[in-house]
Motif scaffolding. Structure first.
Motif, mmCIF file in Angstrom:
data_model
loop_
_atom_site.group_PDB
_atom_site.id
_atom_site.type_symbol
_atom_site.label_atom_id
_atom_site.label_comp_id
_atom_site.label_asym_id
_atom_site.label_seq_id
_atom_site.Cartn_x
_atom_site.Cartn_y
_atom_site.Cartn_z
ATOM 1 N N GLY A 127 0.780 -1.222 0.000
ATOM 2 C CA GLY A 127 0.000 0.000 0.000
ATOM 3 C C GLY A 127 0.813 1.274 0.000
ATOM 4 O O GLY A 127 2.015 1.286 -0.271
ATOM 5 N N SER A 128 0.140 2.357 0.339
ATOM 6 C CA SER A 128 0.705 3.694 0.167
ATOM 7 C C SER A 128 0.529 4.535 1.423
ATOM 8 O O SER A 128 -0.521 4.484 2.075
ATOM 9 C CB SER A 128 0.014 4.394 -1.018
ATOM 10 O OG SER A 128 0.417 5.739 -1.132
ATOM 11 N N ILE A 129 1.548 5.326 1.739
ATOM 12 C CA ILE A 129 1.494 6.335 2.794
ATOM 13 C C ILE A 129 1.574 7.708 2.132
ATOM 14 O O ILE A 129 2.451 7.955 1.303
ATOM 15 C CB ILE A 129 2.654 6.187 3.796
ATOM 16 C CG1 ILE A 129 2.587 4.840 4.524
ATOM 17 C CG2 ILE A 129 2.660 7.343 4.796
ATOM 18 C CD1 ILE A 129 3.836 4.540 5.349
ATOM 19 N N VAL A 130 0.659 8.589 2.495
ATOM 20 C CA VAL A 130 0.743 9.986 2.058
ATOM 21 C C VAL A 130 0.725 10.853 3.304
ATOM 22 O O VAL A 130 -0.264 10.879 4.043
ATOM 23 C CB VAL A 130 -0.417 10.378 1.119
ATOM 24 C CG1 VAL A 130 -0.259 11.836 0.680
ATOM 25 C CG2 VAL A 130 -0.468 9.463 -0.094
ATOM 26 N N ASN A 131 1.833 11.527 3.547
ATOM 27 C CA ASN A 131 1.942 12.425 4.692
ATOM 28 C C ASN A 131 1.684 13.855 4.244
ATOM 29 O O ASN A 131 2.167 14.282 3.199
ATOM 30 C CB ASN A 131 3.340 12.328 5.310
ATOM 31 C CG ASN A 131 3.641 10.948 5.856
ATOM 32 O OD1 ASN A 131 2.765 10.286 6.402
ATOM 33 N ND2 ASN A 131 4.872 10.499 5.706
ATOM 34 N N ILE A 132 0.916 14.588 5.046
ATOM 35 C CA ILE A 132 0.623 15.983 4.718
ATOM 36 C C ILE A 132 1.513 16.881 5.564
ATOM 37 O O ILE A 132 1.367 16.954 6.782
ATOM 38 C CB ILE A 132 -0.866 16.310 4.960
ATOM 39 C CG1 ILE A 132 -1.764 15.257 4.304
ATOM 40 C CG2 ILE A 132 -1.176 17.712 4.426
ATOM 41 C CD1 ILE A 132 -1.521 15.027 2.829
ATOM 42 N N ALA A 133 2.437 17.535 4.897
ATOM 43 C CA ALA A 133 3.317 18.491 5.574
ATOM 44 C C ALA A 133 2.782 19.895 5.306
ATOM 45 O O ALA A 133 1.606 20.172 5.527
ATOM 46 C CB ALA A 133 4.759 18.313 5.108
ATOM 47 N N SER A 134 3.616 20.772 4.798
ATOM 48 C CA SER A 134 3.200 22.152 4.544
ATOM 49 C C SER A 134 4.301 22.864 3.792
ATOM 50 O O SER A 134 5.481 22.481 3.870
ATOM 51 C CB SER A 134 2.934 22.890 5.864
ATOM 52 O OG SER A 134 2.774 24.283 5.656
ATOM 53 N N ILE A 135 3.925 23.903 3.083
ATOM 54 C CA ILE A 135 4.931 24.770 2.486
ATOM 55 C C ILE A 135 5.855 25.316 3.572
ATOM 56 O O ILE A 135 7.024 25.633 3.326
ATOM 57 C CB ILE A 135 4.238 25.907 1.699
ATOM 58 C CG1 ILE A 135 5.221 26.563 0.727
ATOM 59 C CG2 ILE A 135 3.599 26.923 2.613
ATOM 60 C CD1 ILE A 135 5.638 25.649 -0.404
ATOM 61 N N SER A 136 5.347 25.398 4.803
ATOM 62 C CA SER A 136 6.159 25.897 5.918
ATOM 63 C C SER A 136 7.259 24.919 6.304
ATOM 64 O O SER A 136 8.167 25.284 7.052
ATOM 65 C CB SER A 136 5.271 26.169 7.139
ATOM 66 O OG SER A 136 4.384 27.226 6.890
ATOM 67 N N SER A 150 8.103 21.143 12.677
ATOM 68 C CA SER A 150 7.384 19.866 12.692
ATOM 69 C C SER A 150 7.127 19.373 11.274
ATOM 70 O O SER A 150 7.249 18.168 10.984
ATOM 71 C CB SER A 150 6.057 20.001 13.458
ATOM 72 O OG SER A 150 5.085 20.734 12.725
ATOM 73 N N LYS A 151 6.782 20.283 10.382
ATOM 74 C CA LYS A 151 6.476 19.881 9.011
ATOM 75 C C LYS A 151 7.743 19.516 8.232
ATOM 76 O O LYS A 151 7.721 18.624 7.368
ATOM 77 C CB LYS A 151 5.710 20.994 8.298
ATOM 78 C CG LYS A 151 4.317 21.248 8.888
ATOM 79 C CD LYS A 151 3.439 20.011 8.835
ATOM 80 C CE LYS A 151 1.997 20.314 9.210
ATOM 81 N NZ LYS A 151 1.125 19.116 9.107
ATOM 82 N N ALA A 152 8.845 20.194 8.519
ATOM 83 C CA ALA A 152 10.119 19.803 7.907
ATOM 84 C C ALA A 152 10.511 18.400 8.351
ATOM 85 O O ALA A 152 11.045 17.605 7.564
ATOM 86 C CB ALA A 152 11.201 20.807 8.274
ATOM 87 N N ALA A 153 10.234 18.078 9.604
ATOM 88 C CA ALA A 153 10.524 16.737 10.104
ATOM 89 C C ALA A 153 9.655 15.688 9.424
ATOM 90 O O ALA A 153 10.112 14.566 9.147
ATOM 91 C CB ALA A 153 10.333 16.693 11.614
ATOM 92 N N VAL A 154 8.401 16.022 9.138
ATOM 93 C CA VAL A 154 7.519 15.098 8.418
ATOM 94 C C VAL A 154 8.080 14.811 7.023
ATOM 95 O O VAL A 154 8.004 13.676 6.535
ATOM 96 C CB VAL A 154 6.094 15.671 8.334
ATOM 97 C CG1 VAL A 154 5.238 14.874 7.344
ATOM 98 C CG2 VAL A 154 5.443 15.668 9.705
ATOM 99 N N ILE A 155 8.645 15.809 6.390
ATOM 100 C CA ILE A 155 9.265 15.616 5.074
ATOM 101 C C ILE A 155 10.397 14.596 5.168
ATOM 102 O O ILE A 155 10.486 13.653 4.361
ATOM 103 C CB ILE A 155 9.765 16.961 4.518
ATOM 104 C CG1 ILE A 155 8.578 17.843 4.130
ATOM 105 C CG2 ILE A 155 10.714 16.757 3.340
ATOM 106 C CD1 ILE A 155 8.949 19.278 3.793
ATOM 107 N N GLN A 156 11.269 14.741 6.158
ATOM 108 C CA GLN A 156 12.368 13.787 6.327
ATOM 109 C C GLN A 156 11.849 12.397 6.699
ATOM 110 O O GLN A 156 12.361 11.381 6.211
ATOM 111 C CB GLN A 156 13.339 14.282 7.396
ATOM 112 C CG GLN A 156 14.517 13.348 7.655
ATOM 113 C CD GLN A 156 15.405 13.158 6.433
ATOM 114 O OE1 GLN A 156 15.449 14.024 5.551
ATOM 115 N NE2 GLN A 156 16.085 12.030 6.356
ATOM 116 N N LEU A 157 10.823 12.341 7.556
ATOM 117 C CA LEU A 157 10.229 11.062 7.926
ATOM 118 C C LEU A 157 9.698 10.345 6.685
ATOM 119 O O LEU A 157 9.844 9.117 6.547
ATOM 120 C CB LEU A 157 9.110 11.280 8.940
ATOM 121 C CG LEU A 157 8.302 10.052 9.374
ATOM 122 C CD1 LEU A 157 9.196 8.968 9.948
ATOM 123 C CD2 LEU A 157 7.227 10.463 10.390
ATOM 124 N N THR A 158 9.085 11.092 5.779
ATOM 125 C CA THR A 158 8.579 10.503 4.540
ATOM 126 C C THR A 158 9.705 9.855 3.741
ATOM 127 O O THR A 158 9.551 8.745 3.211
ATOM 128 C CB THR A 158 7.891 11.574 3.678
ATOM 129 O OG1 THR A 158 6.856 12.207 4.427
ATOM 130 C CG2 THR A 158 7.307 10.963 2.415
#
Length: 250
Positions: A127-136, A150-158
Motif C-alpha cells: 500500500g501507500s502512505i501519504v503524509n501531509i506536511a506544509s509549504i512551511s 514539525s512539518k520539515a521533520a515530516v518531510i524527512q520522515l517521509t
C-alpha cells in the motif's frame, strides 16, 4: 474486485474531509479518524462507505487501540493519509516548550505512530502512505518555529519511510500544501495577508481543499505505482519563486 480502503486522519474537516469525500466518490472505503468526536460524527453522517473512528493520534495507546479496530472493520488497508495536524504560531522567544510539544505531538509524533501501526497491513497490500506536511516545512516564515520545524521533520520522515519500506512494496510520499482557502484561514487572514499571498503566488490565488485532495488521491492510487519518496508542493508555485517576484511583475 475488492474495494480499496484508506485511513485518513484529521478527517472531520478541511483537507481530510475533502479527501475522504473524493476517495469515496472513486469507490474507496474510508476510515475517517479524528479526535473531535462531534465534528467527525457530523462530517461522516450519510457518507456511504465511510466509518468514523475517534482517536487522538498523538497518544500511542489511542492509536494502538484504534488501528486494530479499523482493520477488523474493513479487513485491511491500502492507503493511509496522515493529515491530522495543529497550528500554533508565535515568535521564537514567545514559544514556550509546552506549545512546542503540543505541535510536535500531533504533527510529527502522530504521523510516526499511525504509520508504524499500519505498516504490517500496508505490507500485506503493498500500500501507500501519504503524509501531509506544509509549504512551511520547505521555506521558513515568521511565527512558525514549532509548526514549520514539525512539518520539515515530516518531510524527512517521509523519505525515511520510502527508503526503508520500499522493499515491501510500500510507497511513501509527502504533500506540502501552500495557502489553502479553508474556513479557518479565511477567518484569520486579513485582507492585507490575502493580498500579500496573492502577490507572492504565481497563480495569484489560494488553493482549494479539493485541489489538494486530488493530489493526495492520485498518490494513493495505482496510477502513482512508481512514485515514492517524493515531496510535492501543491502551492500555486509559491515555493518555487522565492523572493522578488511581486516587484518584477509590475
Amino acid at each position: 474486485m475488492a474495494l480499496k480502503t484508506a485511513l485518513i486522519t484529521g478527517a472531520a474537516r478541511g483537507i481530510g474531509l475533502a479527501t475522504s469525500k473524493l476517495l469515496l466518490g472513486k469507490g474507496w472505503q474510508v476510515a475517517m479518524l479524528d479526535r473531535d468526536r462531534d465534528e467527525l460524527t457530523k462530517a461522516s453522517d450519510g457518507l456511504e462507505g465511510a466509518m468514523p473512528f475517534f482517536c487522538d493520534v498523538s497518544i500511542a495507546s489511542d492509536v494502538d487501540k484504534t488501528v486494530p479496530a479499523i482493520l477488523e472493520a474493513f479487513g485491511g488497508l491500502d492507503a493511509v493519509v496522515n493529515n491530522a495536524g495543529v497550528a500554533e504560531f508565535g515568535p521564537i522567544d514567545k514559544t514556550d516548550f509546552a506549545m512546542w510539544r503540543r505541535v510536535m505531538e500531533t504533527n510529527l509524533d502522530g504521523v510516526f505512530l499511525v504509520s508504524q501501526a499500519v505498516t504490517p497491513a500496508l505490507k500485506a497490500t503493498r500500500g501507500s502512505i501519504v503524509n501531509i506536511a506544509s509549504i512551511s516545512g520547505l521555506r521558513a516564515s515568521t511565527l512558525r518555529v514549532a509548526y514549520g520545524t514539525s512539518k520539515a521533520a515530516v518531510i524527512q520522515l517521509t523519505k525515511q519511510q520510502a527508503a526503508e519500506l520500499g522493499e515491501f512494496g510500500i510507497r511513501a510520499n509527502c504533500v506540502c500544501p501552500g495557502p489553502v482557502r479553508t474556513k479557518l484561514a479565511m477567518a484569520v487572514h486579513s485582507q492585507d495577508i490575502i493580498d500579500a499571498y496573492h502577490d507572492a503566488i504565481p497563480l495569484n490565488r489560494y488553493g482549494s481543499e479539493m485541489e489538494i485532495a486530488e493530489l493526495i488521491a492520485f498518490l494513493c492510487s495505482d496510477q502513482a505505482s512508481y512514485v515514492t519518496g517524493q515531496i510535492i508542493a501543491a502551492d500555486g508555485g509559491f515555493e518555487s519563486t522565492g523572493v522578488g517576484l511581486p516587484a518584477l511583475r509590475s
